[in-house]
Design a protein around this motif. Structure first.
Motif, PDB file in Angstrom:
ATOM      1  N   LEU A  16      16.049  16.165 -40.874  1.00 40.01           N
ATOM      2  CA  LEU A  16      16.235  15.911 -39.444  1.00 40.01           C
ATOM      3  C   LEU A  16      14.939  15.311 -38.863  1.00 40.01           C
ATOM      4  CD1 LEU A  16      18.067  19.256 -38.575  1.00 40.01           C
ATOM      5  CD2 LEU A  16      19.079  16.971 -38.487  1.00 40.01           C
ATOM      6  N   PRO A  17      14.585  14.093 -39.300  1.00 35.97           N
ATOM      7  CA  PRO A  17      13.306  13.530 -38.899  1.00 35.97           C
ATOM      8  C   PRO A  17      13.193  13.273 -37.392  1.00 35.97           C
ATOM      9  CG  PRO A  17      14.627  11.859 -39.983  1.00 35.97           C
ATOM     10  CD  PRO A  17      15.346  13.159 -40.148  1.00 35.97           C
ATOM     11  N   GLY A  18      14.321  12.976 -36.757  1.00 31.55           N
ATOM     12  CA  GLY A  18      14.294  12.713 -35.311  1.00 31.55           C
ATOM     13  C   GLY A  18      13.876  13.955 -34.545  1.00 31.55           C
ATOM     14  N   VAL A  19      14.339  15.116 -34.989  1.00 34.42           N
ATOM     15  CA  VAL A  19      13.949  16.378 -34.345  1.00 34.42           C
ATOM     16  C   VAL A  19      12.485  16.666 -34.681  1.00 34.42           C
ATOM     17  CG1 VAL A  19      14.379  18.871 -34.232  1.00 34.42           C
ATOM     18  CG2 VAL A  19      16.303  17.285 -34.482  1.00 34.42           C
ATOM     19  N   LEU A  20      12.167  16.507 -35.965  1.00 30.14           N
ATOM     20  CA  LEU A  20      10.812  16.807 -36.438  1.00 30.14           C
ATOM     21  C   LEU A  20       9.755  15.984 -35.686  1.00 30.14           C
ATOM     22  CD1 LEU A  20       9.208  18.345 -38.659  1.00 30.14           C
ATOM     23  CD2 LEU A  20       9.471  16.322 -40.073  1.00 30.14           C
ATOM     24  N   ASP A  21       9.982  14.667 -35.610  1.00 35.51           N
ATOM     25  CA  ASP A  21       8.990  13.779 -34.997  1.00 35.51           C
ATOM     26  C   ASP A  21       8.792  14.056 -33.514  1.00 35.51           C
ATOM     27  OD1 ASP A  21       8.864  12.642 -37.436  1.00 35.51           O
ATOM     28  OD2 ASP A  21       9.893  10.773 -36.911  1.00 35.51           O
ATOM     29  N   ASN A  22       9.830  14.559 -32.855  1.00 39.20           N
ATOM     30  CA  ASN A  22       9.746  14.725 -31.404  1.00 39.20           C
ATOM     31  C   ASN A  22       9.533  16.180 -30.975  1.00 39.20           C
ATOM     32  OD1 ASN A  22      10.401  11.928 -30.278  1.00 39.20           O
ATOM     33  ND2 ASN A  22      11.967  12.237 -31.827  1.00 39.20           N
ATOM     34  N   LEU A  23       9.443  17.057 -31.965  1.00 40.62           N
ATOM     35  CA  LEU A  23       9.408  18.489 -31.646  1.00 40.62           C
ATOM     36  C   LEU A  23       8.258  18.855 -30.701  1.00 40.62           C
ATOM     37  CD1 LEU A  23      10.678  21.261 -32.200  1.00 40.62           C
ATOM     38  CD2 LEU A  23       9.119  21.489 -34.143  1.00 40.62           C
ATOM     39  N   GLU A  24       7.035  18.428 -31.050  1.00 38.60           N
ATOM     40  CA  GLU A  24       5.860  18.824 -30.248  1.00 38.60           C
ATOM     41  C   GLU A  24       5.990  18.323 -28.812  1.00 38.60           C
ATOM     42  OE1 GLU A  24       3.609  20.821 -31.290  1.00 38.60           O
ATOM     43  OE2 GLU A  24       3.658  20.729 -33.492  1.00 38.60           O
TER      44      GLU A  24
END
Ligand code: ADP
Ligand code: MG
Length: 251
Positions: A16-24
């Motif tokens: 889930l890279p979209g979630v990962l990249d935007n998490l912070e």
């Protein structure tokens, strides 16, 4: 901290890279604006959705073989507006013709923007998640005659399955019988279901002349041209964009 680390590992393994990249960023945003749980989660899922859509479109564009350069964003609608009215192009730009399995024929003298428009329409179709395949008519037929080529099967599949097939420079030269047979198969299979855009420097009335057998030629042209949207331009109606390049900065 430990929790975030663990969460990131899970996001990675679940792809889930979209979630990962935007998490912070989303966490900070949620804290600062006191977002509810649902809003926070919705934003992250939307991030994942957008990233996946973007990747899918890039993949479709690469697979289309039409390059990234020729789009409507880079198209001067004021140039040759009589031949290619803006409202007509904007209607086609919605890609309804692809949903309806209709064809487009763009014929006229060289340099007036036929290939640019065909590619720009292909681009719009990719943005709408359609499978597009672009080829010069000549090279498609030549490549598909070399059955031993690596990639032959793949190309054949793409040509049959594309939601939008763009055949650039149609009727460029006289065709061989085996090429016509293959073309008939392709066109007949796609007829009424999948769209084709043809561009040609030759007037449509000359197209039949490139076929060795007029009956077969007639059958192919009938399927391609009847019911198609037509942008047929005479030499008087349009100028070459390339000529301007000699004096201005266009090319
Ligand atoms: P054709 O296929 O009719 O021979 P092209 O589409 O290849 O012509 O156009 C020739 C060149 O001029 C290309 O580089 C194309 O991007 C450019 N061009 C043509 N018409 C326009 C336009 N209206 N706006 C921007 N660029 C254009
Ligand atoms: Mg062209």
């Amino acid at each position: 901290m430990e929790n975030v680390h663990h969460l990131k590992m899970n996001l990675r393994s679940l792809r889930l890279p979209g979630v990962l990249d935007n998490l912070e960023v989303r966490l900070t945003e949620a804290r600062e604006n006191q977002l509810g749980y649902l809003d926070f989660l919705s934003l992250l899922i939307q991030d994942e959705r957008s990233q996946r859509d973007c990747n899918q479109i890039q993949k479709l564009l690469r697979s289309s073989r039409m390059g990234l350069e020729k789009t409507f964003e880079g198209f001067d609608f004021g140039f040759n507006e009589k031949a290619f009215p803006k409202n007509v192009l904007n209607d086609l730009r919605t890609c309804d013709f692809v949903n309806l399995g209709k064809n487009i024929v763009i014929a006229g003298p060289p340099g007036i923007g036929k290939t640019h428009i065909a590619k720009a329409l292909g681009h719009e179709a990719c943005r709408r998640k359609k499978r597009v395949f672009f080829s010069k008519m000549n090279s498609m037929l030549t490549e598909l005659q070399k059955k031993t080529n690596i990639g032959y099967e793949r190309m054949l599949r793409k040509v049959f399955a594309a939601d939008l097939l763009i055949l650039d420079d149609f009727a460029f030269r006289k065709l061989q019988t085996n090429e016509v047979e293959l073309l008939y198969e392709i066109i007949d299979e796609r007829q009424g279901i999948k769209s084709t855009i043809l561009t040609s420097n030759r007037p449509v009335q000359d197209w039949l002349g490139v076929f060795p057998d007029p009956v077969m030629g007639g059958a192919i042209l009938d399927r391609l041209v009847s019911g198609a949207y037509k942008l047929i331009v005479s030499a008087k109606e349009a100028e070459s964009y390339r000529k301007e390049g000699l004096f201005g900065n266009k090319k």
